[in-house]
Design an enzyme around this catalytic site. Structure first.
Site, short mmCIF file in Angstrom:
data_model
loop_
_atom_site.label_atom_id
_atom_site.label_comp_id
_atom_site.label_asym_id
_atom_site.label_seq_id
_atom_site.Cartn_x
_atom_site.Cartn_y
_atom_site.Cartn_z
N ASN A 8 0.86 -1.18 0.00
CA ASN A 8 0.00 0.00 0.00
C ASN A 8 0.90 1.23 0.00
O ASN A 8 1.44 1.61 1.04
CB ASN A 8 -0.90 -0.03 1.25
CG ASN A 8 -1.80 1.19 1.34
OD1 ASN A 8 -1.84 2.01 0.42
ND2 ASN A 8 -2.53 1.32 2.44
N TRP A 9 1.04 1.83 -1.18
CA TRP A 9 1.96 2.97 -1.32
C TRP A 9 1.41 4.25 -0.69
O TRP A 9 2.11 5.26 -0.60
CB TRP A 9 2.25 3.24 -2.80
CG TRP A 9 3.12 2.23 -3.48
CD1 TRP A 9 3.63 1.07 -2.96
CD2 TRP A 9 3.61 2.30 -4.83
NE1 TRP A 9 4.39 0.41 -3.90
CE2 TRP A 9 4.39 1.14 -5.06
CE3 TRP A 9 3.44 3.20 -5.88
CZ2 TRP A 9 5.01 0.89 -6.29
CZ3 TRP A 9 4.06 2.95 -7.09
CH2 TRP A 9 4.84 1.81 -7.29
N LYS A 10 0.12 4.23 -0.34
CA LYS A 10 -0.54 5.44 0.21
C LYS A 10 -0.30 6.65 -0.72
O LYS A 10 -0.51 6.52 -1.92
CB LYS A 10 -0.09 5.67 1.65
CG LYS A 10 -0.36 4.42 2.52
CD LYS A 10 -0.23 4.64 4.00
CE LYS A 10 -0.49 3.31 4.72
NZ LYS A 10 -0.42 3.41 6.16
N HIS A 86 -9.86 1.26 4.55
CA HIS A 86 -8.62 1.46 5.31
C HIS A 86 -8.90 2.43 6.47
O HIS A 86 -9.66 3.39 6.32
CB HIS A 86 -7.52 2.01 4.40
CG HIS A 86 -6.17 1.94 5.03
ND1 HIS A 86 -5.77 2.84 5.99
CD2 HIS A 86 -5.15 1.05 4.88
CE1 HIS A 86 -4.54 2.51 6.38
NE2 HIS A 86 -4.15 1.43 5.74
N GLU A 88 -7.30 4.79 7.64
CA GLU A 88 -7.02 6.21 7.37
C GLU A 88 -8.20 6.87 6.66
O GLU A 88 -8.50 8.04 6.89
CB GLU A 88 -5.72 6.32 6.54
CG GLU A 88 -4.50 6.03 7.40
CD GLU A 88 -3.32 5.41 6.67
OE1 GLU A 88 -3.31 5.39 5.43
OE2 GLU A 88 -2.40 4.95 7.37
N GLU A 158 -5.69 -4.77 10.71
CA GLU A 158 -4.68 -3.74 10.98
C GLU A 158 -5.03 -3.01 12.28
O GLU A 158 -5.89 -2.11 12.26
CB GLU A 158 -4.62 -2.72 9.85
CG GLU A 158 -4.17 -3.30 8.53
CD GLU A 158 -3.58 -2.23 7.61
OE1 GLU A 158 -2.43 -2.39 7.21
OE2 GLU A 158 -4.26 -1.24 7.31
N GLY A 164 2.35 2.43 11.16
CA GLY A 164 3.41 3.45 11.18
C GLY A 164 4.06 3.60 12.54
O GLY A 164 4.70 4.61 12.81
N SER A 200 3.08 -1.89 10.58
CA SER A 200 4.53 -1.90 10.85
C SER A 200 5.20 -3.23 10.53
O SER A 200 6.07 -3.68 11.26
CB SER A 200 4.80 -1.52 12.31
OG SER A 200 4.41 -0.19 12.52
N GLY A 221 2.75 -0.98 4.48
CA GLY A 221 2.77 0.43 4.11
C GLY A 221 4.20 0.89 3.87
O GLY A 221 4.78 0.66 2.80
N GLY A 222 4.80 1.51 4.88
CA GLY A 222 6.13 2.11 4.75
C GLY A 222 7.18 1.24 4.08
O GLY A 222 7.91 1.70 3.19
#
Ligand code: 13P
Length: 238
Positions: A8-10, A86, A88, A158, A164, A200, A221-222
């Site tokens: 997930n590149w966001k 998601h 977010e 999640e 994060g 994470s 993600g990251g």
């Protein structure tokens, strides 16, 4: 069985050149790459081994919906998976379970696999296991209400407070939660659903989750923006 690794590149990267470069360096079998909408077409043309996903989509295919992107449009760009709900989006855009439910129904109808994200906030987590289970059950029940049984679905667990955070949830707790999610899905008539863990996950801890029989993959993600780290996760998934 090889497990899934969803990237997930966001809101990343900034430009097309970097997006193509990142796609080339993370184009791996069993990976699903979900770039921002603006890069989907070119990333789709670039990747050969990975599958293409989107980070969201609207529930209607036609109509006056300023700013939205339809599942039908995404399908034409070879998108096979759509992240739905998601945390977010739930938080920042106040996306509700009712909206998420509509998106899932459309994805299922259009034969694009939804990756439904669920998870508890820190305050729910602090109230204990029972409160967390109640929250997850409520999300699953509302988000999957009226969704045809035996539909092809993926659920990503999640815990919001782990996203994060640079550390990941204690595996024992996530394993327990994934077990609960599977039990709940079974009761709702959704059997054989793949369940991912997200929050994470990086190269050095992915094996903790991927070695677990009940966890079918990870949502990243990251670390999906760091080719070396991402490749390590995909290697662990084999
Ligand atoms: P991080 O891997 O950066 O914690 O993000 C997790 C996530 O939100 C994936 O959807």
């Amino acid at each position: 069985m090889t497990k899934l690794v969803v990237a997930n590149w966001k809101l990343n990267p900034l430009g097309l050149k970097e997006a193509i470069s990142l796609a080339k360096r993370t184009d791996l079998k069993n990976a699903i790459i979900c770039p921002p909408f603006i890069f989907i077409e070119e990333v789709g043309k670039t990747i050969k081994r990975a599958k293409l996903g989107a980070q969201d989509a609207f529930w209607a295919n036609i109509g006056a919906y300023t700013g939205e992107v339809s599942i039908d449009q995404l399908k034409r760009l070879k998108v096979k998976y759509i992240i739905v709900g998601h945390s977010e989006r739930r938080k920042e855009l106040e996306e509700t379970d009712a909206m998420i439910n509509l998106k899932i129904k459309t994805a299922v109808r259009e034969k694009v696999t939804p990756i439904l994200c669920i998870g508890e906030s820190k305050s729910i987590y602090k109230k204990g296991i029972k409160a967390t289970e109640n929250h997850l059950k409520k999300q699953l029940t509302k988000d999957l209400s009226g969704v045809k049984k035996r539909s092809k679905l993926i659920v990503a667990y999640e815990p919001i407070w782990e996203i994060g955070s640079k550390r990941a949830d204690t595996p024992q707790r996530s394993i327990k939660m994934v077990g609960f999610i599977r039990e709940t899905l079974d009761k709702l008539g959704h059997r054989g659903v793949k369940i991912l863990y997200g929050g994470s996950v990086h190269g050095d801890n992915a094996n903790i989750f991927l070695d677990e029989k009940n966890i079918d993959g990870v949502l990243v993600g990251g670390a999906s923006l760091k080719p070396h780290d991402f490749r390590k996760i995909v290697d662990e998934a084999k």
